[in-house]
Design a protein around this motif. Structure first.
Motif, PDB file in Angstrom:
ATOM      1  N   ALA A 268       8.059  12.603  22.483  1.00 51.74           N
ATOM      2  CA  ALA A 268       7.972  11.417  21.612  1.00 51.74           C
ATOM      3  C   ALA A 268       7.379  10.207  22.332  1.00 51.74           C
ATOM      4  CB  ALA A 268       9.347  11.087  21.052  1.00 51.74           C
ATOM      5  N   TYR A 269       7.260  10.320  23.646  1.00 53.37           N
ATOM      6  CA  TYR A 269       6.560   9.323  24.474  1.00 53.37           C
ATOM      7  C   TYR A 269       5.701  10.147  25.429  1.00 53.37           C
ATOM      8  CZ  TYR A 269      10.836  10.616  27.006  1.00 53.37           C
ATOM      9  OH  TYR A 269      11.851  11.334  27.586  1.00 53.37           O
ATOM     10  N   THR A 270       5.196   9.568  26.500  1.00 52.91           N
ATOM     11  CA  THR A 270       4.344  10.365  27.405  1.00 52.91           C
ATOM     12  C   THR A 270       4.905  10.334  28.819  1.00 52.91           C
ATOM     13  OG1 THR A 270       2.487   9.579  26.077  1.00 52.91           O
ATOM     14  CG2 THR A 270       1.929  10.734  28.091  1.00 52.91           C
ATOM     15  N   THR A 271       4.797  11.467  29.520  1.00 46.19           N
ATOM     16  CA  THR A 271       5.137  11.463  30.953  1.00 46.19           C
ATOM     17  C   THR A 271       4.068  12.220  31.731  1.00 46.19           C
ATOM     18  OG1 THR A 271       6.461  13.507  30.842  1.00 46.19           O
ATOM     19  CG2 THR A 271       7.653  11.439  30.562  1.00 46.19           C
ATOM     20  N   ARG A 272       4.042  11.953  33.011  1.00 51.60           N
ATOM     21  CA  ARG A 272       3.106  12.647  33.898  1.00 51.60           C
ATOM     22  C   ARG A 272       3.716  12.698  35.300  1.00 51.60           C
ATOM     23  NH1 ARG A 272      -3.476  12.296  34.568  1.00 51.60           N
ATOM     24  NH2 ARG A 272      -3.331  14.168  35.825  1.00 51.60           N
ATOM     25  N   LEU A 282       3.759   2.886  31.485  1.00 50.25           N
ATOM     26  CA  LEU A 282       4.532   1.642  31.500  1.00 50.25           C
ATOM     27  C   LEU A 282       5.000   1.352  32.925  1.00 50.25           C
ATOM     28  CD1 LEU A 282       6.692   2.273  28.304  1.00 50.25           C
ATOM     29  CD2 LEU A 282       5.127   0.333  28.617  1.00 50.25           C
ATOM     30  N   PHE A 283       4.877   0.108  33.329  1.00 46.89           N
ATOM     31  CA  PHE A 283       5.316  -0.272  34.675  1.00 46.89           C
ATOM     32  C   PHE A 283       6.461  -1.279  34.593  1.00 46.89           C
ATOM     33  CE2 PHE A 283       0.868   0.999  34.903  1.00 46.89           C
ATOM     34  CZ  PHE A 283       0.909   1.933  35.942  1.00 46.89           C
ATOM     35  N   ASP A 284       7.075  -1.383  33.405  1.00 46.28           N
ATOM     36  CA  ASP A 284       8.097  -2.407  33.193  1.00 46.28           C
ATOM     37  C   ASP A 284       9.480  -1.790  32.986  1.00 46.28           C
ATOM     38  OD1 ASP A 284       7.864  -1.209  30.780  1.00 46.28           O
ATOM     39  OD2 ASP A 284       7.112  -2.948  29.687  1.00 46.28           O
ATOM     40  N   ASP A 285      10.414  -2.610  32.516  1.00 48.74           N
ATOM     41  CA  ASP A 285      11.789  -2.165  32.283  1.00 48.74           C
ATOM     42  C   ASP A 285      11.883  -1.061  31.239  1.00 48.74           C
ATOM     43  OD1 ASP A 285      12.860  -3.740  34.094  1.00 48.74           O
ATOM     44  OD2 ASP A 285      13.704  -5.237  32.718  1.00 48.74           O
ATOM     45  N   ILE A 286      10.998  -1.142  30.243  1.00 44.82           N
ATOM     46  CA  ILE A 286      11.051  -0.119  29.184  1.00 44.82           C
ATOM     47  C   ILE A 286      10.707   1.241  29.783  1.00 44.82           C
ATOM     48  CG2 ILE A 286      10.063   0.635  26.970  1.00 44.82           C
ATOM     49  CD1 ILE A 286       9.790  -2.248  26.183  1.00 44.82           C
ATOM     50  N   GLY A 287       9.684   1.263  30.632  1.00 42.02           N
ATOM     51  CA  GLY A 287       9.308   2.509  31.298  1.00 42.02           C
ATOM     52  C   GLY A 287      10.464   3.063  32.123  1.00 42.02           C
ATOM     53  N   ASN A 288      11.154   2.172  32.841  1.00 41.94           N
ATOM     54  CA  ASN A 288      12.309   2.600  33.651  1.00 41.94           C
ATOM     55  C   ASN A 288      13.435   3.118  32.777  1.00 41.94           C
ATOM     56  OD1 ASN A 288      11.165   1.965  36.068  1.00 41.94           O
ATOM     57  ND2 ASN A 288      11.928  -0.151  36.053  1.00 41.94           N
ATOM     58  N   PHE A 297      12.764  13.708  35.579  1.00 43.83           N
ATOM     59  CA  PHE A 297      12.521  14.211  36.925  1.00 43.83           C
ATOM     60  C   PHE A 297      11.932  15.604  36.786  1.00 43.83           C
ATOM     61  CE2 PHE A 297      15.980  11.176  37.601  1.00 43.83           C
ATOM     62  CZ  PHE A 297      15.509  10.466  38.700  1.00 43.83           C
ATOM     63  N   GLY A 298      10.935  15.934  37.594  1.00 42.24           N
ATOM     64  CA  GLY A 298      10.284  17.244  37.502  1.00 42.24           C
ATOM     65  C   GLY A 298      11.263  18.398  37.691  1.00 42.24           C
ATOM     66  N   ALA A 299      11.165  19.419  36.830  1.00 42.29           N
ATOM     67  CA  ALA A 299      12.061  20.580  36.910  1.00 42.29           C
ATOM     68  C   ALA A 299      11.675  21.499  38.070  1.00 42.29           C
ATOM     69  CB  ALA A 299      12.036  21.353  35.591  1.00 42.29           C
ATOM     70  N   THR A 300      10.480  21.328  38.631  1.00 42.06           N
ATOM     71  CA  THR A 300      10.045  22.179  39.747  1.00 42.06           C
ATOM     72  C   THR A 300      10.184  21.454  41.075  1.00 42.06           C
ATOM     73  OG1 THR A 300       8.557  23.432  38.348  1.00 42.06           O
ATOM     74  CG2 THR A 300       8.052  23.458  40.684  1.00 42.06           C
ATOM     75  N   THR A 301       9.691  20.212  41.132  1.00 42.53           N
ATOM     76  CA  THR A 301       9.672  19.518  42.428  1.00 42.53           C
ATOM     77  C   THR A 301      10.700  18.393  42.519  1.00 42.53           C
ATOM     78  OG1 THR A 301       7.957  18.039  41.587  1.00 42.53           O
ATOM     79  CG2 THR A 301       7.212  20.005  42.794  1.00 42.53           C
ATOM     80  N   GLY A 302      11.332  18.054  41.401  1.00 44.02           N
ATOM     81  CA  GLY A 302      12.319  16.973  41.401  1.00 44.02           C
ATOM     82  C   GLY A 302      11.705  15.586  41.473  1.00 44.02           C
ATOM     83  N   ARG A 303      10.368  15.511  41.411  1.00 47.28           N
ATOM     84  CA  ARG A 303       9.717  14.202  41.494  1.00 47.28           C
ATOM     85  C   ARG A 303       9.988  13.389  40.228  1.00 47.28           C
ATOM     86  NH1 ARG A 303       3.617  15.837  42.644  1.00 47.28           N
ATOM     87  NH2 ARG A 303       4.237  17.540  41.270  1.00 47.28           N
ATOM     88  N   LYS A 304      10.037  12.061  40.397  1.00 51.12           N
ATOM     89  CA  LYS A 304      10.223  11.164  39.253  1.00 51.12           C
ATOM     90  C   LYS A 304       8.974  11.258  38.382  1.00 51.12           C
ATOM     91  CE  LYS A 304      12.519   6.703  39.241  1.00 51.12           C
ATOM     92  NZ  LYS A 304      12.663   5.409  39.896  1.00 51.12           N
ATOM     93  N   ARG A 305       9.154  11.386  37.061  1.00 54.15           N
ATOM     94  CA  ARG A 305       7.980  11.422  36.183  1.00 54.15           C
ATOM     95  C   ARG A 305       7.594  10.006  35.780  1.00 54.15           C
ATOM     96  NH1 ARG A 305      10.895  15.975  32.620  1.00 54.15           N
ATOM     97  NH2 ARG A 305      10.397  17.812  33.851  1.00 54.15           N
ATOM     98  N   ARG A 306       6.303   9.764  35.772  1.00 49.39           N
ATOM     99  CA  ARG A 306       5.778   8.474  35.294  1.00 49.39           C
ATOM    100  C   ARG A 306       5.934   8.470  33.770  1.00 49.39           C
ATOM    101  NH1 ARG A 306      -0.039   9.657  37.564  1.00 49.39           N
ATOM    102  NH2 ARG A 306      -0.627   7.630  36.682  1.00 49.39           N
ATOM    103  N   CYS A 307       6.306   7.331  33.185  1.00 47.19           N
ATOM    104  CA  CYS A 307       6.568   7.290  31.736  1.00 47.19           C
ATOM    105  C   CYS A 307       5.701   6.259  31.035  1.00 47.19           C
ATOM    106  CB  CYS A 307       8.028   6.931  31.476  1.00 47.19           C
ATOM    107  SG  CYS A 307       9.168   8.174  32.105  1.00 47.19           S
ATOM    108  N   GLY A 308       5.381   6.518  29.777  1.00 49.38           N
ATOM    109  CA  GLY A 308       4.590   5.576  28.983  1.00 49.38           C
ATOM    110  C   GLY A 308       4.743   5.853  27.499  1.00 49.38           C
ATOM    111  N   TRP A 309       4.063   5.070  26.687  1.00 46.87           N
ATOM    112  CA  TRP A 309       4.129   5.230  25.233  1.00 46.87           C
ATOM    113  C   TRP A 309       3.341   6.462  24.778  1.00 46.87           C
ATOM    114  CZ3 TRP A 309       7.937   2.675  23.435  1.00 46.87           C
ATOM    115  CH2 TRP A 309       8.204   1.350  23.787  1.00 46.87           C
TER     116      TRP A 309
END
Ligand code: GDP
Ligand code: IMO
Ligand code: MG
Length: 431
Positions: A268-272, A282-288, A297-309
């Motif tokens: 419903a939003y975007t991650t990468r 998003l680089f703001d509070d909403i993204g956080n 968090f990535g299911a393979t590497t545990g890395r934080k996913r970047r989030c956006g609209w």
């Protein structure tokens, strides 16, 4: 009878595992057709979480699961995953899990190369999962790969490994400053893997054909997402396989005439995860907030996913590239509690407005998202099981997605659990 392909529409982790597990209930057979253990597909059943990297997500529904020729297989990872499933009481006998003899094997030098190249690239790295995926596909295309059919033939395996090992070690040591791979050690341990996997090796194309002729329903499970596709994604920040629906046929040995529908999974939003352009990031509070509430968090590497609209340029690209017949919207519950929601409807580039995804990556990284704003909702929607009972603003958000993509929503996911789902129109219903 229906045969459905499931693909990710964004940059992966859209919730494909959950939807495949759900739909596997009415499918007879589930087939993975590309990627490898760079994938991490999560299923939550009766509060218990399962993450699969190679075994198709139909295994919990006790369906026959196939790993197609388009998948790259790390034998140790597969064996470990089989053991893990076995320990949790899941049947992974050779009748339930079959692997194409034509699937390429990820070798230790592939993993070493992946990791060493990334560290050599420094800040220009791709952000791969480090699982040897790219180097394995490279060897496949350059006709130097080792397939499962060779792995399980001791003489052939020895021959193939001997033919390649010097070149690999030269490159590893001289160019990548990495360590050499020991021929005998690899031979010994991979011979053990071969013995373990041998009973599962099959001619998948023939078996799938027989299943189709017997009137069985096939569910194809894509990995990664459309924008990680080697041809159509944000190259070079992509994976090394075709992730689009067309590859379901090549990667399993089934002809296109048998595919009856393609469902695109849309978060419903975007991650990468990893590097690469992401216009609606998003680089703001909403993204956080989305990152935390969505446990991104990535299911393979545990890395934080970047989030956006949510990004309609991305989504419409996926609708076209995959020929989507329906959408499954996932993680809708995560957007609850936000005053307003934004949908990116185009990109501003210099004095132009772009509606199509630009091929030039420099241009893409200079694109600014154009947003349309919609009112949010504050209600908890995770217990709702009927589209009409969703809050008005939630329904409006969904209707707007359908309008902008001209594609109907078949499934709405409101939580990670198998049952936390609204089925609007089942893709196997034939509609
Ligand atoms: P995949 O790679 O596409 O299968 O997706 P992942 O499993 O990597 O990531 C999706 C994550 O979201 C997993 O942790 C899922 O359990 C979770 N998930 C899936 N659908 C929903 C949903 O509707 N709501 C919430 N809150 N979580 C979900
Ligand atoms: P699922 O199936 C999200 C990303 C990596 C990196 C790029 C290349 O769980 O959706 P690779 O190791 O494939 O050479 O890495 O692709 N990537 C994924 N991102 N979900 C995945 O799989 C991914 N598989 C690879 O983070 O940016
Ligand atoms: Mg994933």
């Amino acid at each position: 009878m229906a045969n459905i392909v499931i693909v990710g529409t964004q940059w992966g982790d859209e919730g494909k595992g959950k939807i495949v597990d759900l739909l596997a209930d009415v499918a007879d057979v589930v087939v993975r057709f590309q990627g490898g253990n760079n994938a991490g597909h999560t299923m939550v059943v009766n509060g218990e979480q399962f993450i699969s990297h190679l075994v198709p997500s139909g295994i919990l529904q006790k369906k026959t699961c196939y790993i197609g020729n388009g998948v790259v297989v790390d034998p140790k990872v597969l064996i470990d995953e089989m053991e893990y499933l076995l320990c949790r009481g899941i049947d992974i006998s050779p009748e339930k899990l079959k692997i194409s003899a034509l699937a390429h094997i990820i070798m230790p030098y592939h993993c070493q190369m992946d990791v060493a190249r990334e560290s050599l690239k420094g800040k220009n790295k791709i952000g791969t999962t480090g699982r040897g995926i790219g180097p394995c596909y490279e060897d496949k295309v350059s006709r130097q790969g080792i397939r499962l059919v060779e792995l399980i033939d001791p003489e052939l395996f020895r021959e193939r490994l001997l033919a390649i090992i010097d070149e690999k070690n030269f490159y590893l040591q001289q160019y990548l400053s990495s360590s050499a791979v020991d021929f005998q050690a690899v031979l010994d341990v991979f011979s053990q893997y071969a013995e373990r996997l041998k009973p599962h090796v099959a001619n998948i194309s023939v078996e799938l054909h027989e299943a189709i002729m017997a009137g069985k329903q096939l569910l194809f499970e894509g990995a990664q997402g459309t924008h990680l596709d080697i041809d159509h994604g944000t190259y070079p920040f992509v994976t090394s396989s075709n992730t689009v629906a067309g590859n379901a046929c090549c990667g399993s040995g089934v002809g296109p005439k048998h595919i009856t529908g393609v469902m695109g999974i849309v978060k419903a939003y975007t991650t990468r995860v990893g590097q690469g352009p992401f216009p609606s990031e998003l680089f703001d509070d909403i993204g956080n907030r989305i990152q935390q509430k969505g446990a991104e968090f990535g299911a393979t590497t545990g890395r934080k996913r970047r989030c956006g609209w949510l990004d309609m340029v991305v989504l419409n690209n996926a609708v076209r590239l995959n020929g989507l017949t329906s959408l499954a919207i996932t993680k809708l519950d995560v957007l609850g509690g936000l005053d307003t929601l934004s949908i990116c409807t185009g990109y501003a580039y210099k004095d132009k407005i772009l509606k199509e995804f630009p091929a030039n990556l420099k241009m893409l990284s200079e694109c600014r998202p154009i947003y349309e704003t919609l009112p949010g909702w504050s209600e908890d929607i995770s217990n709702i099981r009927c589209r009409e009972e969703l809050p008005k603003n939630t329904r409006n958000y969904l209707s707007r997605i359908e309008e902008l993509t001209q594609t109907p929503i078949g499934i709405i996911s409101v939580g990670p659990g198998r049952d936390e789902t609204i089925v609007v129109r089942h893709p196997f219903s034939g509609a």
